[in-house]
Design an enzyme around this catalytic site. Sequence first.
Site, PDB file in Angstrom:
ATOM      1  N   CYS A  43       0.841  -1.194   0.000  1.00  0.00           N
ATOM      2  CA  CYS A  43       0.000   0.000   0.000  1.00  0.00           C
ATOM      3  C   CYS A  43       0.883   1.253   0.000  1.00  0.00           C
ATOM      4  CB  CYS A  43      -0.904   0.007   1.230  1.00  0.00           C
ATOM      5  SG  CYS A  43      -2.064   1.405   1.244  1.00  0.00           S
ATOM      6  N   ASP A  45       0.515   3.788   1.690  1.00  0.00           N
ATOM      7  CA  ASP A  45       0.530   4.345   3.046  1.00  0.00           C
ATOM      8  C   ASP A  45       1.957   4.687   3.505  1.00  0.00           C
ATOM      9  OD1 ASP A  45       0.502   4.477   5.995  1.00  0.00           O
ATOM     10  OD2 ASP A  45      -1.569   3.798   5.795  1.00  0.00           O
ATOM     11  N   ARG A  47       3.276   4.936   6.235  1.00  0.00           N
ATOM     12  CA  ARG A  47       3.786   4.254   7.436  1.00  0.00           C
ATOM     13  C   ARG A  47       4.432   2.912   7.121  1.00  0.00           C
ATOM     14  NH1 ARG A  47      -1.918   4.648  10.382  1.00  0.00           N
ATOM     15  NH2 ARG A  47      -2.453   4.082   8.231  1.00  0.00           N
ATOM     16  N   HIS A  99      -2.303  -4.143   5.035  1.00  0.00           N
ATOM     17  CA  HIS A  99      -2.102  -3.704   6.425  1.00  0.00           C
ATOM     18  C   HIS A  99      -3.435  -3.367   7.076  1.00  0.00           C
ATOM     19  CE1 HIS A  99      -2.565   0.788   5.850  1.00  0.00           C
ATOM     20  NE2 HIS A  99      -2.442   0.400   4.599  1.00  0.00           N
ATOM     21  N   CYS A 102      -6.057   0.439   7.111  1.00  0.00           N
ATOM     22  CA  CYS A 102      -5.778   0.940   5.762  1.00  0.00           C
ATOM     23  C   CYS A 102      -6.883   1.911   5.343  1.00  0.00           C
ATOM     24  CB  CYS A 102      -5.693  -0.224   4.773  1.00  0.00           C
ATOM     25  SG  CYS A 102      -5.420   0.309   3.061  1.00  0.00           S
TER      26      CYS A 102
HETATM   27 CO    CO Z   1      -3.388   1.285   3.075  1.00  0.00          CO
END
Ligand code: CO
Length: 209
Positions: A43, A45, A47, A99, A102
Amino acid sequence: MNKAILKLIQGNEEFIKETLKKDSNFFEKLSNIQQPEYLWIGCSDSRIPADKITNQMPGTIFVHRNIANQINPLDFNVLSVIYYSLYYLKIQNIIVCGHYNCGGILASILIAQKKKKFGFLENWLLPIKELYSNNKEIYKHFQENDLENISRQLSELNVLKQMETFEELTLVRQFLKETQKTLNLFGMIYDVKDGKLKLLKERTLYYED
Ligand code: CO
């Protein structure tokens, strides 16, 4: 210099210093060739940087990231990354990593429940919205507003779904047929709450008539 970009440029200088401290030939060795062992489909993302969370150095993981770690057979981008990984980088270990917490998964649930709109993004999230709508029995013991638990389940289900899609891609089947090689496909999930990466499912792919 602009402060936002200065932070990154200074960070880069620190990265170079620290890397050379550990291995003075590091960049020289990497400069001519990349031979990553893994393809990571994860993803976007912020993080979840693949090499950082697995404590790997640059050169180890070839990465493709998009919102909610999807392998969409209509996405020229992910198909090109997979094609290049298999045929040119000769990568045999493929990781699909989802994850918990999300944003893409949460948005897909809210779209399906008609609680919130996400504009243009709804196009990209349509397959996940359908994954939610087609698997309602999985979440039947949760309240409709229990987004935490529903999204955890859907994050895992999404990884399994993307693994299936990977396996069915014509380019993957063609690769297995032409080369008679095997590929290791791993479905993983990352928990942003504790930094833990967990293996959900493992598959060995090979050509079958
Ligand atoms: Co995500």
